[in-house]
Design a protein around this motif. Structure first.
Motif, PDB file in Angstrom:
ATOM      1  N   PRO A  12       0.842  -1.206   0.000  1.00 38.10           N
ATOM      2  CA  PRO A  12       0.000   0.000   0.000  1.00 38.10           C
ATOM      3  C   PRO A  12       0.874   1.252   0.000  1.00 38.10           C
ATOM      4  O   PRO A  12       1.909   1.289   0.660  1.00 38.10           O
ATOM      5  CB  PRO A  12      -0.785  -0.117   1.315  1.00 38.10           C
ATOM      6  CG  PRO A  12      -0.710  -1.557   1.687  1.00 38.10           C
ATOM      7  CD  PRO A  12       0.563  -2.086   1.122  1.00 38.10           C
ATOM      8  N   GLN A  13       0.495   2.226  -0.734  1.00 38.14           N
ATOM      9  CA  GLN A  13       1.215   3.503  -0.863  1.00 38.14           C
ATOM     10  C   GLN A  13       2.542   3.398  -1.619  1.00 38.14           C
ATOM     11  O   GLN A  13       3.238   4.384  -1.765  1.00 38.14           O
ATOM     12  CB  GLN A  13       1.473   4.145   0.519  1.00 38.14           C
ATOM     13  CG  GLN A  13       0.240   4.297   1.380  1.00 38.14           C
ATOM     14  CD  GLN A  13      -0.825   5.181   0.730  1.00 38.14           C
ATOM     15  OE1 GLN A  13      -0.518   6.190   0.134  1.00 38.14           O
ATOM     16  NE2 GLN A  13      -2.069   4.760   0.834  1.00 38.14           N
ATOM     17  N   GLU A  14       2.927   2.218  -2.091  1.00 43.06           N
ATOM     18  CA  GLU A  14       4.184   2.059  -2.837  1.00 43.06           C
ATOM     19  C   GLU A  14       3.936   2.381  -4.307  1.00 43.06           C
ATOM     20  O   GLU A  14       2.944   1.956  -4.880  1.00 43.06           O
ATOM     21  CB  GLU A  14       4.710   0.629  -2.698  1.00 43.06           C
ATOM     22  CG  GLU A  14       6.025   0.395  -3.392  1.00 43.06           C
ATOM     23  CD  GLU A  14       6.527  -1.031  -3.246  1.00 43.06           C
ATOM     24  OE1 GLU A  14       7.731  -1.236  -3.449  1.00 43.06           O
ATOM     25  OE2 GLU A  14       5.730  -1.929  -2.949  1.00 43.06           O
ATOM     26  N   THR A  15       4.842   3.139  -4.907  1.00 41.03           N
ATOM     27  CA  THR A  15       4.740   3.469  -6.321  1.00 41.03           C
ATOM     28  C   THR A  15       6.041   3.110  -7.026  1.00 41.03           C
ATOM     29  O   THR A  15       7.110   3.149  -6.428  1.00 41.03           O
ATOM     30  CB  THR A  15       4.462   4.971  -6.530  1.00 41.03           C
ATOM     31  OG1 THR A  15       5.504   5.710  -5.897  1.00 41.03           O
ATOM     32  CG2 THR A  15       3.124   5.386  -5.954  1.00 41.03           C
ATOM     33  N   SER A  40       9.182   3.336  -4.414  1.00 40.84           N
ATOM     34  CA  SER A  40       9.302   4.262  -3.292  1.00 40.84           C
ATOM     35  C   SER A  40       9.787   3.560  -2.024  1.00 40.84           C
ATOM     36  O   SER A  40      10.140   4.226  -1.060  1.00 40.84           O
ATOM     37  CB  SER A  40       7.963   4.953  -3.035  1.00 40.84           C
ATOM     38  OG  SER A  40       6.950   3.991  -2.834  1.00 40.84           O
ATOM     39  N   GLU A  41       9.839   2.205  -2.038  1.00 45.64           N
ATOM     40  CA  GLU A  41      10.246   1.461  -0.847  1.00 45.64           C
ATOM     41  C   GLU A  41      11.408   0.496  -1.059  1.00 45.64           C
ATOM     42  O   GLU A  41      12.086   0.127  -0.111  1.00 45.64           O
ATOM     43  CB  GLU A  41       9.060   0.650  -0.301  1.00 45.64           C
ATOM     44  CG  GLU A  41       7.898   1.497   0.139  1.00 45.64           C
ATOM     45  CD  GLU A  41       6.717   0.670   0.631  1.00 45.64           C
ATOM     46  OE1 GLU A  41       6.889  -0.554   0.848  1.00 45.64           O
ATOM     47  OE2 GLU A  41       5.635   1.252   0.797  1.00 45.64           O
TER      48      GLU A  41
END
Length: 131
Positions: A12-15, A40-41
């Motif tokens: 979740p929230q990773e792009t 992004s992670e």
């Protein structure tokens, strides 16, 4: 900017920030072709099934599934540098907290890869800081 699609699940929230064709350099004489992704992670390397292409042509290559070979969190990276391997001067070397090293020969412009990595690492809080 065009969205980069992946065949593996994102957190979740990773792009996905960047994708480049690359070669994972495992040792002096062993390497795998594929693509390296900067999210992004984490950094993810996905191998491409070149053996299936050689054996069965385009149909075999299309039917074979890409798979994640290596992945590691951006927060685990302690050192990043540009090195070379043979004639290739665009090799990204990542050193992790546990002392392991990963080397990827990156296709395309080195500056684009480096910029994407620097942008991604700015948002990551390191697990420790060296002063």
């Amino acid at each position: 900017m065009k969205e980069i699609k992946v065949k593996w699940p994102l957190n979740p929230q990773e792009t996905v920030l960047y994708k480049a064709n690359a070669v994972y350099i495992k040792s002096k004489f062993q390497a795998k072709q594929g693509a390296v992704y900067i999210t992004s992670e984490r950094i993810v390397f996905e191998t491409k099934p070149m053996l299936m292409f050689l054996l069965f042509g385009v149909i075999g290559w299309l039917l074979a599934r890409n798979k994640k070979t290596n992945e590691f969190q951006l927060a685990d990276i302690t050192n990043f540098q540009r090195t070379k391997h043979g004639l290739n001067k665009k090799v990204a070397e990542f050193e992790l907290i546990d002392g392991s090293k990963y080397r990827f020969g990156v296709a395309g412009k080195w500056e684009d890869f480096d910029l994407a990595y620097q942008k991604a690492i700015l948002d990551v809080q390191p697990l420790f800081s060296v002063k």
